[in-house]
Design a protein around this motif. Structure first.
Motif, mmCIF file in Angstrom:
data_model
loop_
_atom_site.group_PDB
_atom_site.id
_atom_site.type_symbol
_atom_site.label_atom_id
_atom_site.label_comp_id
_atom_site.label_asym_id
_atom_site.label_seq_id
_atom_site.Cartn_x
_atom_site.Cartn_y
_atom_site.Cartn_z
ATOM 1 N N ALA A 152 55.508 12.665 68.848
ATOM 2 C CA ALA A 152 56.021 11.608 69.714
ATOM 3 C C ALA A 152 54.890 10.976 70.520
ATOM 4 N N GLN A 153 53.960 11.796 71.002
ATOM 5 C CA GLN A 153 52.819 11.256 71.738
ATOM 6 C C GLN A 153 51.844 10.539 70.814
ATOM 7 N N LEU A 154 51.681 11.075 69.612
ATOM 8 C CA LEU A 154 50.714 10.493 68.690
ATOM 9 C C LEU A 154 51.104 9.094 68.251
ATOM 10 N N THR A 155 52.385 8.844 68.119
ATOM 11 C CA THR A 155 52.832 7.545 67.630
ATOM 12 C C THR A 155 52.281 6.420 68.493
ATOM 13 N N ASP A 179 50.146 13.263 59.158
ATOM 14 C CA ASP A 179 51.528 12.966 58.765
ATOM 15 C C ASP A 179 52.051 11.739 59.507
ATOM 16 N N VAL A 180 51.738 11.648 60.801
ATOM 17 C CA VAL A 180 52.154 10.469 61.564
ATOM 18 C C VAL A 180 51.420 9.234 61.054
ATOM 19 N N LEU A 181 50.145 9.399 60.736
ATOM 20 C CA LEU A 181 49.364 8.283 60.201
ATOM 21 C C LEU A 181 49.964 7.783 58.892
ATOM 22 N N ASP A 182 50.346 8.703 58.012
ATOM 23 C CA ASP A 182 50.968 8.305 56.748
ATOM 24 C C ASP A 182 52.270 7.550 56.993
ATOM 25 N N ALA A 183 53.044 8.007 57.978
ATOM 26 C CA ALA A 183 54.310 7.341 58.282
ATOM 27 C C ALA A 183 54.074 5.926 58.802
ATOM 28 N N CYS A 184 53.005 5.753 59.594
ATOM 29 C CA CYS A 184 52.684 4.419 60.122
ATOM 30 C C CYS A 184 52.306 3.456 59.008
ATOM 31 N N GLN A 185 51.754 3.989 57.914
ATOM 32 C CA GLN A 185 51.288 3.148 56.821
ATOM 33 C C GLN A 185 52.283 3.096 55.666
ATOM 34 N N ALA A 186 53.470 3.666 55.862
ATOM 35 C CA ALA A 186 54.466 3.686 54.788
ATOM 36 C C ALA A 186 54.927 2.269 54.469
ATOM 37 N N PRO A 187 55.259 1.989 53.194
ATOM 38 C CA PRO A 187 55.647 0.636 52.795
ATOM 39 C C PRO A 187 56.887 0.110 53.503
ATOM 40 N N PRO A 198 46.430 -3.518 63.481
ATOM 41 C CA PRO A 198 47.623 -3.624 62.637
ATOM 42 C C PRO A 198 47.309 -3.975 61.192
ATOM 43 N N GLN A 199 46.304 -4.830 60.973
ATOM 44 C CA GLN A 199 45.950 -5.190 59.602
ATOM 45 C C GLN A 199 45.363 -3.998 58.857
ATOM 46 N N LEU A 200 44.557 -3.199 59.554
ATOM 47 C CA LEU A 200 44.019 -1.988 58.934
ATOM 48 C C LEU A 200 45.138 -1.045 58.525
ATOM 49 N N ILE A 201 46.122 -0.876 59.416
ATOM 50 C CA ILE A 201 47.235 0.029 59.139
ATOM 51 C C ILE A 201 48.014 -0.454 57.925
ATOM 52 N N ALA A 202 48.333 -1.741 57.914
ATOM 53 C CA ALA A 202 49.147 -2.285 56.831
ATOM 54 C C ALA A 202 48.450 -2.159 55.487
ATOM 55 N N ALA A 203 47.143 -2.327 55.483
ATOM 56 C CA ALA A 203 46.389 -2.259 54.228
ATOM 57 C C ALA A 203 46.023 -0.835 53.840
ATOM 58 N N GLY A 204 46.401 0.139 54.666
ATOM 59 C CA GLY A 204 46.032 1.518 54.382
ATOM 60 C C GLY A 204 44.543 1.756 54.457
ATOM 61 N N GLN A 205 43.847 0.964 55.294
ATOM 62 C CA GLN A 205 42.391 1.023 55.347
ATOM 63 C C GLN A 205 41.859 1.784 56.554
ATOM 64 N N ARG A 206 42.714 2.241 57.450
ATOM 65 C CA ARG A 206 42.199 2.888 58.651
ATOM 66 C C ARG A 206 41.397 4.131 58.255
ATOM 67 N N PRO A 207 40.122 4.186 58.640
ATOM 68 C CA PRO A 207 39.289 5.316 58.217
ATOM 69 C C PRO A 207 39.738 6.629 58.853
ATOM 70 N N VAL A 208 39.706 7.674 58.056
ATOM 71 C CA VAL A 208 39.908 9.040 58.538
ATOM 72 C C VAL A 208 38.633 9.803 58.200
ATOM 73 N N ILE A 209 37.850 10.106 59.226
ATOM 74 C CA ILE A 209 36.550 10.747 59.047
ATOM 75 C C ILE A 209 36.714 12.256 59.151
ATOM 76 N N LEU A 210 36.068 12.969 58.261
ATOM 77 C CA LEU A 210 36.001 14.423 58.361
ATOM 78 C C LEU A 210 34.577 14.830 58.689
ATOM 79 N N ASP A 211 34.406 15.438 59.863
ATOM 80 C CA ASP A 211 33.143 16.092 60.205
ATOM 81 C C ASP A 211 33.177 17.437 59.492
ATOM 82 N N ALA A 212 32.578 17.473 58.307
ATOM 83 C CA ALA A 212 32.738 18.653 57.460
ATOM 84 C C ALA A 212 31.947 19.848 57.978
ATOM 85 N N GLY A 213 30.802 19.601 58.636
ATOM 86 C CA GLY A 213 30.026 20.716 59.176
ATOM 87 C C GLY A 213 29.775 21.771 58.111
ATOM 88 N N ARG A 214 30.082 23.004 58.445
ATOM 89 C CA ARG A 214 29.984 24.074 57.453
ATOM 90 C C ARG A 214 31.334 24.228 56.760
#
Length: 374
Positions: A152-155, A179-187, A198-214
């Motif tokens: 609810a807070q994340l939305t 999961d919330v991010l996927d719901a925001c970008q659902a068709p 909003p345009q990034l969300i609609a196009a499914g382009q919002r970057p999700v970065i992973l700091d992989a570290g070890r």
């Protein structure tokens, strides 16, 4: 090129570890059963996602950190430091639904969670260090009601966030955010408004970065859900066919084939190697060391030289700078056309700057000058 004026006010969401770091700088690392007097010390909040969020905030972005902190003595010190750094905290250790029937949620204290205290000793002559920490420990996973309260807070935060960064710690929080991010970008979501986010969300382009570290076992499920994977030179994929495939260019190839839009490996002062999933426009391919193929772009970015005195947290600064660079980029028709190489080049400058100062906070005072030169 990073547009600093447009980047002011951009929002980034950071998910991962919060610790309290006790950093001490000594003439030489102590031998067993000996005592040494520190030359310098710092007490500050730490953790990969946390320090990336602090960097993002110092770059004039709005950083929101999703983590576990708690309301105990250690948690209060962490929260106070984050408040000083301008980072907004959503504390999953305090999120529980209010009594049934009231129809809303609020943050209330829960039992006993305390962040790890990381004891960090840095050798002033060599920059070698020793770190002892329990990291994320083994917190109780979110209950279904706690997950609902968090979502609810994340939305609200995700509606403004131009970029998301995960550090692999607290994987239950990471998956809740995704999961919330996927719901925001659902068709079937309502038509989005105007503006970059909003345009990034609609196009499914919002970057999700992973700091992989070890390598961490929980990355098995997180890697496929991330668009940008930035690793250290120590990162090795398990169960690869050979050492060449598990690290270096072989690692980059595997990460891109696994679905990443960009994969990169940082290695201290040495060039940052990168690879993208498709051929991308590069403003200055020669400067970036870029070479393109019809279906792939690859290259290396030179890390600016610096009179480094402390490399602690430099990787976190790199990731925070990269997140800010991507958040400040304007969306285009193709996700790979976000200026990822420009963002990574800027991030290398941020990380290099951080090594010229002691600890993880003193360098932040130099960020305004860096922005003025961007």
């Amino acid at each position: 090129m990073i547009e600093t004026t447009a980047a002011r006010g951009v929002t980034g969401l950071f998910v991962g570890l919060a610790t309290l770091d006790l950093i001490q700088r000594v003439p030489a690392l102590p031998a067993a059963n000996t005592k040494v007097t520190a030359q310098w010390q710092e007490l500050s909040a730490g953790g990969p996602a946390l320090n990336a969020a602090v960097t993002f905030a110092a770059l004039r972005g709005h950083a929101v950190l999703i983590t576990r902190v708690g309301s105990g003595t250690v948690g209060q010190l962490v929260t106070a430091d984050l408040r000083r750094c301008g980072v907004t905290v959503v504390d999953a250790a305090l999120l529980e639904p209010e009594a049934a029937g009231h129809g809303r949620t609020e943050q209330v204290p829960t039992s006993g969670f305390e962040p790890a205290v990381s004891a960090i000793t840095v050798d002033a002559s060599t920059a070698d260090r020793q770190i002892v920490s329990t990291d994320a420990g083994r917190p109780t996973p979110l209950s279904s009601r706690g997950r609902g309260a968090l979502q609810a807070q994340l939305t609200a935060h995700l509606s403004d966030a131009a970029v998301v960064l995960l550090d692999g710690h607290h994987p239950d929080l990471a998956h809740a955010v995704l999961d919330v991010l996927d719901a925001c970008q659902a068709p079937d979501q309502p038509e989005v408004g105007a503006g970059p986010v909003p345009q990034l969300i609609a196009a499914g382009q919002r970057p999700v970065i992973l700091d992989a570290g070890r390598w961490k076992p929980q990355l098995v499920d997180l890697l496929p859900r991330c668009t940008d994977i930035v690793c250290s030179a120590d990162f090795v994929l398990p169960q690869s066919g050979s050492q060449a495939e598990a690290s270096g260019d072989g690692l980059l190839e595997q990460l891109v084939e696994g679905g990443a839009t960009l994969a990169a490996v940082s290695d201290g002062p040495r060039p940052i190697r990168w690879r993208t999933a498709v051929d991308i426009p590069i403003a200055d391919a020669d400067a970036a060391g870029g070479a393109t193929r019809p279906d792939r772009a690859t290259g290396a970015i030179r890390v600016p030289s610096a009179e480094a005195i402390d490399t602690l947290g430099a990787g976190d600064a790199l990731h925070g700078g990269y997140a800010w660079g991507l958040a400040s980029a304007q969306p285009t028709e193709h996700p790979a056309a976000l200026d990822r190489i420009g963002a990574l080049t800027f991030a290398a400058r941020v990380a290099s700057l951080s090594t010229c100062h002691l600890g993880t906070r003193s360098w932040l005072a130099a960020v305004p000058a860096l922005l003025n030169r961007a």
